[in-house]
Scaffold this active site. Structure first.
Site, PDB file in Angstrom:
ATOM      1  N   HIS A  17       5.625   0.597  19.282  1.00  0.00           N
ATOM      2  CA  HIS A  17       4.586   1.059  18.327  1.00  0.00           C
ATOM      3  C   HIS A  17       4.696   2.578  18.106  1.00  0.00           C
ATOM      4  CE1 HIS A  17       0.357  -0.089  16.672  1.00  0.00           C
ATOM      5  NE2 HIS A  17       0.906   0.893  15.949  1.00  0.00           N
ATOM      6  N   ILE A  50       6.345  -3.516  10.916  1.00  0.00           N
ATOM      7  CA  ILE A  50       5.756  -2.230  11.341  1.00  0.00           C
ATOM      8  C   ILE A  50       4.262  -2.245  11.055  1.00  0.00           C
ATOM      9  CG2 ILE A  50       7.846  -0.820  11.119  1.00  0.00           C
ATOM     10  CD1 ILE A  50       6.613   0.205   8.419  1.00  0.00           C
ATOM     11  N   ARG A  75       1.204  -4.742  12.197  1.00  0.00           N
ATOM     12  CA  ARG A  75       0.357  -4.951  13.370  1.00  0.00           C
ATOM     13  C   ARG A  75       0.829  -6.196  14.096  1.00  0.00           C
ATOM     14  NH1 ARG A  75      -1.324  -0.675  13.533  1.00  0.00           N
ATOM     15  NH2 ARG A  75      -3.444   0.132  13.540  1.00  0.00           N
ATOM     16  N   GLY A 100       0.858  -1.198   0.000  1.00  0.00           N
ATOM     17  CA  GLY A 100       0.000   0.000   0.000  1.00  0.00           C
ATOM     18  C   GLY A 100       0.882   1.230   0.000  1.00  0.00           C
ATOM     19  N   GLU A 121       0.142  -6.499  22.395  1.00  0.00           N
ATOM     20  CA  GLU A 121       0.823  -5.316  22.935  1.00  0.00           C
ATOM     21  C   GLU A 121      -0.124  -4.518  23.836  1.00  0.00           C
ATOM     22  OE1 GLU A 121       1.805  -3.610  19.025  1.00  0.00           O
ATOM     23  OE2 GLU A 121       0.483  -1.940  19.487  1.00  0.00           O
TER      24      GLU A 121
HETATM   25  C1  8YV Z   1      -0.961   4.652  15.574  1.00  0.00           C
HETATM   26  C2  8YV Z   1      -0.834   2.940  13.696  1.00  0.00           C
HETATM   27  O1  8YV Z   1      -0.051   5.403  16.277  1.00  0.00           O
HETATM   28  O2  8YV Z   1      -1.935   4.381  12.213  1.00  0.00           O
HETATM   29  C3  8YV Z   1      -1.792   3.228  12.606  1.00  0.00           C
HETATM   30  O3  8YV Z   1      -2.435   2.289  12.120  1.00  0.00           O
HETATM   31  O4  8YV Z   1      -0.531   1.836  13.949  1.00  0.00           O
HETATM   32  C4  8YV Z   1      -0.171   4.026  14.467  1.00  0.00           C
HETATM   33  O5  8YV Z   1       0.224   5.023  13.582  1.00  0.00           O
HETATM   34  C5  8YV Z   1      -1.652   3.747  16.548  1.00  0.00           C
HETATM   35  O6  8YV Z   1      -2.539   2.855  15.951  1.00  0.00           O
HETATM   36  C6  8YV Z   1      -2.400   4.559  17.571  1.00  0.00           C
HETATM   37  O7  8YV Z   1      -3.569   5.128  17.060  1.00  0.00           O
END
Ligand code: 8YV
Length: 327
Positions: free
Chosen positions: A287, A238, A240, A156, A269
């Site tokens: 994260h 990076i 999930r 993506g 997490e």
């Molecule tokens: C966020 C992320 O900081 O945007 C996403 O999907 O994983 C991170 O950038 C996190 O999800 C908190 O909202």
């Protein structure tokens, strides 16, 4: 006329609260208290909108209990905390925060790749522990990034950003795997060629995961996939937690079946698999891939724009279930 009511589920920039207060009656959580699901539901009573991060689960049970809720605005591009089908069935719009974090997150993917391949944190721990008494020819020798083969799973916007950095900045050969192939122009822009997942795992020197989490992508990398990788390869997640089987990864790292890993996200997490904490050849970060001040401000701004746009004019900028808007 009464202003709509909005709940902000987590602590956020004071300017975000101030902007929301221009349009809404706002209840916020600036103490960043950990709310149970029951407390979250209780606080959502009478609220038309909620500002969420990726941590708050929005599911059918919650939606059944919160009949006033009309929009959940996530300050995250990923929205696996949303049960989108349940939201759509309840007529609740979900929005995410794409684009504003693409380059920042791609930068971090590269930072983690560099730190992992060149053993930056491992060597720093060694130095801080006072173990550096003399130079040695093989001290913390890592693997090269420039000129190597970069394999990206999930092509993506963020994956494409990483591909461009690798191809144009570091002269890497870029291969990618994705649900669907990019069009020829995008492939050319990224200097990337399509590969099957198996071919990518077998040939890449560095594998970067940027695939969204879903039931279908759960454990995209498990023991079988790790076994396909080169013993000299690195793995970067990076995307999930849950995309990688963390227990299988910790074992592969301990047995040096792959060289190293860099992880920004973890199964369950903020808990981290204990075995990952004891293997030396892994770089661990909490994260933070999108964590720069301008980007976090932009993410909060977009979530706010979605709440304001939808609750004042019926328009959401980045809906994940746009069909709800046209009902
Ligand atoms: C966020 C992320 O900081 O945007 C996403 O999907 O994983 C991170 O950038 C996190 O999800 C908190 O909202």
């Amino acid at each position: 006329m009464n202003k709509p009511q909005v709940l902000v589920a987590r602590a956020i920039f004071p300017e975000t609260i101030a902007r929301l207060e221009e349009h809404f009656e706002v209840e916020s959580n600036q103490d960043d208290a950990a709310w149970s699901k029951a407390e979250f539901i209780a606080r959502l009573q009478g609220k038309q909108g909620v500002f969420t991060t990726g941590s708050e689960r929005i599911d059918g049970e919650l939606l059944d209990a919160c009949p006033d809720l009309k929009i959940c605005a996530n300050m995250a591009v990923g929205y696996n905390n949303f049960d989108v089908d349940a939201m759509t069935a309840h007529g609740v719009v979900g929005t995410n925060a794409p684009d504003v974090l693409t380059e920042t997150t791609a930068d971090f993917g590269f930072a983690l790749l560099m730190a992992t391949a060149r053993r930056v944190t491992e060597s720093e721990h060694y130095l801080r522990a006072g173990k550096w008494t003399k130079w040695a020819y093989d001290m913390f020798s890592g693997s090269d990034v420039h000129g190597s083969t970069l394999g990206i799973i999930g092509m993506g916007r963020i994956g494409q950003g990483i591909a461009k950095r690798g191809a144009h900045g570091f002269g890497m050969k870029v291969i990618y795997h994705n649900r669907s192939r990019l069009d020829a122009q995008l492939e050319a822009d990224c200097k990337a060629s399509y590969a099957s997942k198996e071919e990518l795992l077998k040939t890449a020197d560095h594998v970067v995961l940027v695939v969204p989490y879903s039931a279908a992508s759960h454990h995209t990398i498990g023991a079988a996939e790790l076994a396909l990788m080169k013993p000299t390869a690195t793995l970067i997640n990076i995307a999930r937690g849950g995309i990688v089987d963390d227990a299988a990864l910790a074992l592969a790292l301990r047995e040096r079946r792959i060289a190293a890993a860099g992880l920004d996200v973890f199964e369950g997490e903020p808990k981290v698999h204990p075995d990952l904490l004891t293997v030396p050849n892994v770089v661990l970060t909490p994260h933070i891939a999108s964590a720069t001040v301008p980007t976090r401000r932009a993410m909060a701004g977009l979530a706010t724009d979605n709440l304001v746009g939808f609750l004042t004019q019926g328009k959401a900028l980045t809906p994940v279930n746009p069909a709800v808007l046209t009902r």
